[in-house]
Motif scaffolding. Structure first.
Motif, mmCIF file in Angstrom:
data_model
loop_
_atom_site.group_PDB
_atom_site.id
_atom_site.type_symbol
_atom_site.label_atom_id
_atom_site.label_comp_id
_atom_site.label_asym_id
_atom_site.label_seq_id
_atom_site.Cartn_x
_atom_site.Cartn_y
_atom_site.Cartn_z
ATOM 1 N N GLU A 183 33.684 -7.022 -2.938
ATOM 2 C CA GLU A 183 34.419 -5.572 -2.453
ATOM 3 C C GLU A 183 34.203 -4.448 -3.438
ATOM 4 O O GLU A 183 34.943 -4.682 -4.485
ATOM 5 N N GLU A 184 33.177 -3.659 -3.371
ATOM 6 C CA GLU A 184 32.860 -2.746 -4.552
ATOM 7 C C GLU A 184 34.282 -1.789 -4.748
ATOM 8 O O GLU A 184 34.807 -1.022 -3.906
ATOM 9 N N HIS A 185 34.671 -1.753 -5.847
ATOM 10 C CA HIS A 185 35.992 -0.949 -6.245
ATOM 11 C C HIS A 185 35.243 0.129 -7.170
ATOM 12 O O HIS A 185 35.822 0.222 -8.437
ATOM 13 N N LEU B 185 42.289 -9.904 -12.470
ATOM 14 C CA LEU B 185 41.068 -9.516 -12.731
ATOM 15 C C LEU B 185 40.214 -9.313 -11.295
ATOM 16 O O LEU B 185 39.350 -8.384 -11.295
ATOM 17 N N ALA B 186 40.034 -10.465 -10.796
ATOM 18 C CA ALA B 186 39.024 -10.811 -9.800
ATOM 19 C C ALA B 186 39.336 -9.802 -8.745
ATOM 20 O O ALA B 186 38.489 -9.105 -8.164
ATOM 21 N N ASN B 187 40.710 -9.639 -8.121
ATOM 22 C CA ASN B 187 41.078 -8.610 -7.295
ATOM 23 C C ASN B 187 40.753 -7.338 -7.401
ATOM 24 O O ASN B 187 40.161 -6.569 -6.772
ATOM 25 N N THR B 188 41.070 -6.997 -8.845
ATOM 26 C CA THR B 188 40.733 -5.325 -8.997
ATOM 27 C C THR B 188 39.184 -5.084 -8.960
ATOM 28 O O THR B 188 38.866 -3.983 -8.683
ATOM 29 N N VAL B 189 38.100 -5.967 -9.398
ATOM 30 C CA VAL B 189 36.922 -5.632 -9.515
ATOM 31 C C VAL B 189 36.233 -6.299 -8.292
ATOM 32 O O VAL B 189 35.231 -5.904 -7.696
ATOM 33 N N TYR C 174 27.562 -2.457 -9.623
ATOM 34 C CA TYR C 174 27.458 -3.827 -9.412
ATOM 35 C C TYR C 174 26.034 -4.386 -9.421
ATOM 36 O O TYR C 174 25.180 -3.628 -8.581
ATOM 37 N N LEU C 175 25.685 -5.114 -10.005
ATOM 38 C CA LEU C 175 24.269 -5.762 -9.903
ATOM 39 C C LEU C 175 24.109 -7.082 -9.290
ATOM 40 O O LEU C 175 25.114 -8.067 -9.748
ATOM 41 N N THR D 149 21.979 2.619 -2.708
ATOM 42 C CA THR D 149 23.081 1.659 -2.176
ATOM 43 C C THR D 149 22.501 0.562 -1.136
ATOM 44 O O THR D 149 23.151 -0.558 -1.036
ATOM 45 N N ALA D 150 21.492 1.054 -0.319
ATOM 46 C CA ALA D 150 20.859 0.186 0.408
ATOM 47 C C ALA D 150 20.046 -0.932 0.000
ATOM 48 O O ALA D 150 20.333 -2.270 0.347
ATOM 49 N N THR D 151 19.267 -0.678 -1.027
ATOM 50 C CA THR D 151 18.394 -2.006 -1.755
ATOM 51 C C THR D 151 19.054 -2.455 -2.856
ATOM 52 O O THR D 151 18.842 -3.302 -3.315
#
Length: 289
Positions: free
Chosen positions: A57-59, A173-177, A208-209, A247-249
């Motif tokens: 989930e992008e934050h 950490l995981a939930n935040t990112v 995010y990559l 954001t699509a690709t």
């Protein structure tokens, strides 16, 4: 070190492949802007039960939990803010040391791309790798860190931090990112997405990559973007204006308006130079007369 049997490796490999192909998939939209409940999506999914709910989930823009406590490779307790450079962007990866496949693919590809960046670790950016397995130890961090830095031809003083922590701080950490993972009791392995995160020098999530292949262009542009002009050459900053994240690709693509903006500035500069030249020449003619 835990060595799973062949069936467990096969099951973990299949789960890893599914996650690498589908990491970051968004919920389906409903009319009116609503979202299908996640329980319905999971129920209709063809994915194995052990990978359902594992996602990204992008934050973007959110600040990492700077006060979260971890242990570095030397066994020293540190807060996340202690290992962030404040002046350089950071590559953040969440892995675990007994992962039979996916983590190694992600880290090895990260190393390969870092070699091709044209940026220097410690000067232009830093790296932080956090284990999601609370059973992993600082001794394992030290060995992984030593091995990876050696493969890059870098000294052990290079700023690539390997951290372990408690389940509470790891989850924080995981939930935040937005890194959604799960423990599969059948394989006794963690199921997780393949993703690398780029943080700003202050610790905010910038990009995010995804996947197990990170094009050097994308990683470099993400670092330059996260740095806000504080790293890289003047040419790098010019190039950044000609590329935009799609954001699509999930890739950086050529940005025609950025190119046109630079072209317009170049034309303006050329015209200004030409006008200044003729203006000075006319002044000299007037003085001579």
């Amino acid at each position: 070190m835990y060595t799973p049997s062949s069936p467990l490796i096969l099951r973990a490999a299949m789960a890893a492949l599914l996650l690498a192909l589908g990491a970051g998939t968004q919920a389906y939209a409903l009319p009116g802007g609503g979202k299908v409940p996640k329980s319905i999506i999971d129920a209709q999914s063809d994915a194995p039960p052990q990978v359902r709910g594992v996602d990204v989930e992008e934050h973007l823009g959110d600040l990492a939990p700077l006060e979260a406590q971890f242990t570095d490779a030397s066994g020293k307790p540190v807060r996340l803010r202690d290992v962030l450079p404040r002046t350089r962007p950071v590559l953040l990866t969440l892995v675990y040391y007994n992962c039979p496949l996916l983590c190694n693919l992600v880290i090895n590809e990260q190393i390969r791309t870092m070699r091709e960046l044209g940026l220097e670790l410690g000067k232009d950016y830093e790296a932080v790798t956090v284990s999601i397995d609370p059973k992993d130890t600082p001794a394992q961090s030290h060995e992984r860190r030593r091995k990876h830095l050696q493969s890059m031809g870098l000294p052990e003083t290079a700023p690539w931090h390997f951290l372990t922590g408690t389940e509470e701080n790891i989850h924080q950490l995981a939930n935040t990112v937005g890194f959604k993972y799960a423990y599969d009791t059948g394989t006794q392995q963690y199921v997780h997405p393949a993703v690398l995160m780029v943080l700003t020098p202050e610790g905010a999530i910038s990009r995010y990559l995804y996947g197990t292949s990170f094009p050097a262009k994308d990683m470099k542009l993400a670092l330059l973007e996260a740095a806000g002009g504080r790293v890289g050459t003047s040419f790098d900053r010019i190039v950044l204006t000609c590329f935009k994240y799609d954001t699509a690709t999930r890739r950086y693509g050529f940005y025609i308006f950025g190119f046109l903006r630079i072209g317009a500035l170049m034309v303006f500069g050329a015209l200004a130079t030409m006008l200044a030249y003729y203006w000075r020449r006319e002044l000299k003619k007037g003085a001579a007369a």
